[in-house]
Design a protein around this motif. Structure first.
Motif, PDB file in Angstrom:
ATOM      1  N   PHE A  49       0.841  -1.196   0.000  1.00  0.00           N
ATOM      2  CA  PHE A  49       0.000   0.000   0.000  1.00  0.00           C
ATOM      3  C   PHE A  49       0.879   1.250   0.000  1.00  0.00           C
ATOM      4  O   PHE A  49       1.801   1.375   0.806  1.00  0.00           O
ATOM      5  CB  PHE A  49      -0.926   0.008   1.215  1.00  0.00           C
ATOM      6  N   ASN A  50       0.556   2.184  -0.893  1.00  0.00           N
ATOM      7  CA  ASN A  50       1.424   3.340  -1.109  1.00  0.00           C
ATOM      8  C   ASN A  50       1.139   4.490  -0.132  1.00  0.00           C
ATOM      9  O   ASN A  50       0.350   4.370   0.796  1.00  0.00           O
ATOM     10  CB  ASN A  50       1.319   3.823  -2.561  1.00  0.00           C
ATOM     11  N   THR A  51       1.772   5.639  -0.400  1.00  0.00           N
ATOM     12  CA  THR A  51       1.695   6.792   0.487  1.00  0.00           C
ATOM     13  C   THR A  51       0.275   7.332   0.631  1.00  0.00           C
ATOM     14  O   THR A  51      -0.096   7.815   1.710  1.00  0.00           O
ATOM     15  CB  THR A  51       2.619   7.905  -0.045  1.00  0.00           C
ATOM     16  N   ALA A  52      -0.509   7.260  -0.431  1.00  0.00           N
ATOM     17  CA  ALA A  52      -1.885   7.749  -0.358  1.00  0.00           C
ATOM     18  C   ALA A  52      -2.674   6.987   0.693  1.00  0.00           C
ATOM     19  O   ALA A  52      -3.458   7.573   1.449  1.00  0.00           O
ATOM     20  CB  ALA A  52      -2.566   7.620  -1.722  1.00  0.00           C
ATOM     21  N   TRP A  53      -2.463   5.689   0.768  1.00  0.00           N
ATOM     22  CA  TRP A  53      -3.132   4.879   1.784  1.00  0.00           C
ATOM     23  C   TRP A  53      -2.689   5.305   3.179  1.00  0.00           C
ATOM     24  O   TRP A  53      -3.510   5.412   4.095  1.00  0.00           O
ATOM     25  CB  TRP A  53      -2.821   3.399   1.560  1.00  0.00           C
ATOM     26  N   ALA A  54      -1.400   5.530   3.338  1.00  0.00           N
ATOM     27  CA  ALA A  54      -0.884   5.944   4.652  1.00  0.00           C
ATOM     28  C   ALA A  54      -1.501   7.263   5.083  1.00  0.00           C
ATOM     29  O   ALA A  54      -1.893   7.433   6.251  1.00  0.00           O
ATOM     30  CB  ALA A  54       0.646   6.062   4.590  1.00  0.00           C
ATOM     31  N   PHE A  55      -1.603   8.206   4.159  1.00  0.00           N
ATOM     32  CA  PHE A  55      -2.153   9.525   4.486  1.00  0.00           C
ATOM     33  C   PHE A  55      -3.633   9.439   4.833  1.00  0.00           C
ATOM     34  O   PHE A  55      -4.073   9.985   5.857  1.00  0.00           O
ATOM     35  CB  PHE A  55      -1.943  10.480   3.309  1.00  0.00           C
ATOM     36  N   VAL A  56      -4.415   8.766   3.998  1.00  0.00           N
ATOM     37  CA  VAL A  56      -5.862   8.701   4.204  1.00  0.00           C
ATOM     38  C   VAL A  56      -6.198   7.950   5.498  1.00  0.00           C
ATOM     39  O   VAL A  56      -7.059   8.375   6.276  1.00  0.00           O
ATOM     40  CB  VAL A  56      -6.558   8.038   2.998  1.00  0.00           C
ATOM     41  N   MET A  57      -5.500   6.845   5.756  1.00  0.00           N
ATOM     42  CA  MET A  57      -5.766   6.077   6.968  1.00  0.00           C
ATOM     43  C   MET A  57      -5.421   6.887   8.223  1.00  0.00           C
ATOM     44  O   MET A  57      -6.167   6.875   9.210  1.00  0.00           O
ATOM     45  CB  MET A  57      -4.976   4.768   6.955  1.00  0.00           C
ATOM     46  N   SER A  58      -4.308   7.601   8.184  1.00  0.00           N
ATOM     47  CA  SER A  58      -3.897   8.385   9.355  1.00  0.00           C
ATOM     48  C   SER A  58      -4.749   9.630   9.530  1.00  0.00           C
ATOM     49  O   SER A  58      -4.900  10.131  10.641  1.00  0.00           O
ATOM     50  CB  SER A  58      -2.423   8.783   9.225  1.00  0.00           C
ATOM     51  N   LEU A  59      -5.321  10.133   8.445  1.00  0.00           N
ATOM     52  CA  LEU A  59      -6.176  11.315   8.512  1.00  0.00           C
ATOM     53  C   LEU A  59      -7.586  10.961   8.971  1.00  0.00           C
ATOM     54  O   LEU A  59      -8.156  11.645   9.824  1.00  0.00           O
ATOM     55  CB  LEU A  59      -6.243  11.994   7.143  1.00  0.00           C
ATOM     56  N   LEU A  60      -8.152   9.877   8.436  1.00  0.00           N
ATOM     57  CA  LEU A  60      -9.558   9.573   8.661  1.00  0.00           C
ATOM     58  C   LEU A  60      -9.803   8.491   9.712  1.00  0.00           C
ATOM     59  O   LEU A  60     -10.819   8.524  10.407  1.00  0.00           O
ATOM     60  CB  LEU A  60     -10.223   9.156   7.338  1.00  0.00           C
ATOM     61  N   ILE A  61      -8.892   7.547   9.824  1.00  0.00           N
ATOM     62  CA  ILE A  61      -9.048   6.504  10.847  1.00  0.00           C
ATOM     63  C   ILE A  61      -8.390   6.967  12.133  1.00  0.00           C
ATOM     64  O   ILE A  61      -9.009   7.005  13.187  1.00  0.00           O
ATOM     65  CB  ILE A  61      -8.430   5.170  10.387  1.00  0.00           C
ATOM     66  N   TYR A  62      -7.126   7.332  12.054  1.00  0.00           N
ATOM     67  CA  TYR A  62      -6.362   7.883  13.175  1.00  0.00           C
ATOM     68  C   TYR A  62      -6.589   7.096  14.459  1.00  0.00           C
ATOM     69  O   TYR A  62      -7.073   7.615  15.460  1.00  0.00           O
ATOM     70  CB  TYR A  62      -6.711   9.354  13.371  1.00  0.00           C
ATOM     71  N   ALA A  63      -6.266   5.822  14.407  1.00  0.00           N
ATOM     72  CA  ALA A  63      -6.359   4.959  15.585  1.00  0.00           C
ATOM     73  C   ALA A  63      -5.175   4.015  15.509  1.00  0.00           C
ATOM     74  O   ALA A  63      -5.242   2.990  14.825  1.00  0.00           O
ATOM     75  CB  ALA A  63      -7.675   4.193  15.609  1.00  0.00           C
ATOM     76  N   GLY A  64      -4.092   4.394  16.177  1.00  0.00           N
ATOM     77  CA  GLY A  64      -2.821   3.702  16.016  1.00  0.00           C
ATOM     78  C   GLY A  64      -2.904   2.199  16.016  1.00  0.00           C
ATOM     79  O   GLY A  64      -2.545   1.537  15.033  1.00  0.00           O
TER      80      GLY A  64
END
Length: 230
Positions: A36-51
């Motif tokens: 999974f690329n950088t876009a996935w990392a950004f979207v997951m950390s922005l919208l899910i944000y649950a370590g």
């Protein structure tokens, strides 16, 4: 006013900065190792944000999709946030339009900060709490992106990297233990969790443990408040 609140909040978040950068990097590297690329990392950390849930979500993404399983796993992993939200109801009353974000951004580390620090007299408490939460999420997003990019450029052995979140929980527990005057809630949590683990197994114990802790703390609430005040 907002700028002053931001400058005042920043020093309080420095410990989280160090932790979230490294944990975010671990998440980004692991996410990249699964394709999974950088876009996935950004979207997951922005919208899910649950370590912890983001680490779990990586396995959900690479497994056959099962809606019910994903729902219950998410509920079990994040059930502790029920306690966080209940304990912060009074502090978030004056948050106004910021309240939805404050509820969304209430991670373990943000909760630890917001429940233990108070805004200085010359700083607006609402914006002080908001910037603590916002800065913390910014650190997590930055770490996730750095890790994902680094994972795409450098070969990593990701074995055991997901243990980073467990290590952080241990550190938080130790810190809270040292700061708390009353250790009964912590001891109850350990004992009830251990019993539920034995009785229900590693795959199903979390919900039962959380329910047991909630009932126990509710029943002992009056006594615990008295002991804490002493």
């Amino acid at each position: 006013m907002k700028r002053h609140a931001l400058k005042t909040a920043f020093p309080y978040t420095l410990p989280v900065l160090m932790g979230y950068l490294f944990l975010g990097i671990a998440f980004g590297v692991l996410l990249n190792s699964k394709g999974f690329n950088t876009a996935w990392a950004f979207v997951m950390s922005l919208l899910i944000y649950a370590g912890s849930m983001q680490f779990v979500a990586i396995n959900l993404l690479v497994s056959p999709f099962q809606l019910a399983a994903a729902f219950f796993i998410t509920l079990m992993v994040n059930a502790r946030h029920l306690f966080y939200g209940l304990s912060m109801l009074d502090r978030f009353k004056a948050s106004g339009r910021l309240k939805p974000y404050m509820m969304f951004s209430l991670t373990d580390e943000t909760f630890s900060l917001l429940s233990s620090v108070k805004a200085p007299d010359n700083v607006n408490p609402k914006w002080f709490m908001f910037f603590i939460a916002l800065l913390n999420q910014g650190y997590w997003i930055a770490g996730s992106l750095i890790g994902n990019i680094a994972g795409s450029l450098i070969s990593f052995n990701s074995t055991g990297i997901d243990f980073a979140m467990t290590a952080l929980f241990i550190v938080i527990f130790v810190e809270q233990w040292e700061q708390a005057k009353n250790h009964v809630p912590a001891i109850l949590g350990i004992v009830i969790t251990a019993l539920c683990l034995i009785l229900f197994g590693a795959d199903r114990f979390i919900l039962f443990a959380m329910a047991g802790i909630l009932v126990s703390l509710s029943l002992l609430r009056g006594k615990l408040h008295v002991k804490e005040s002493e």
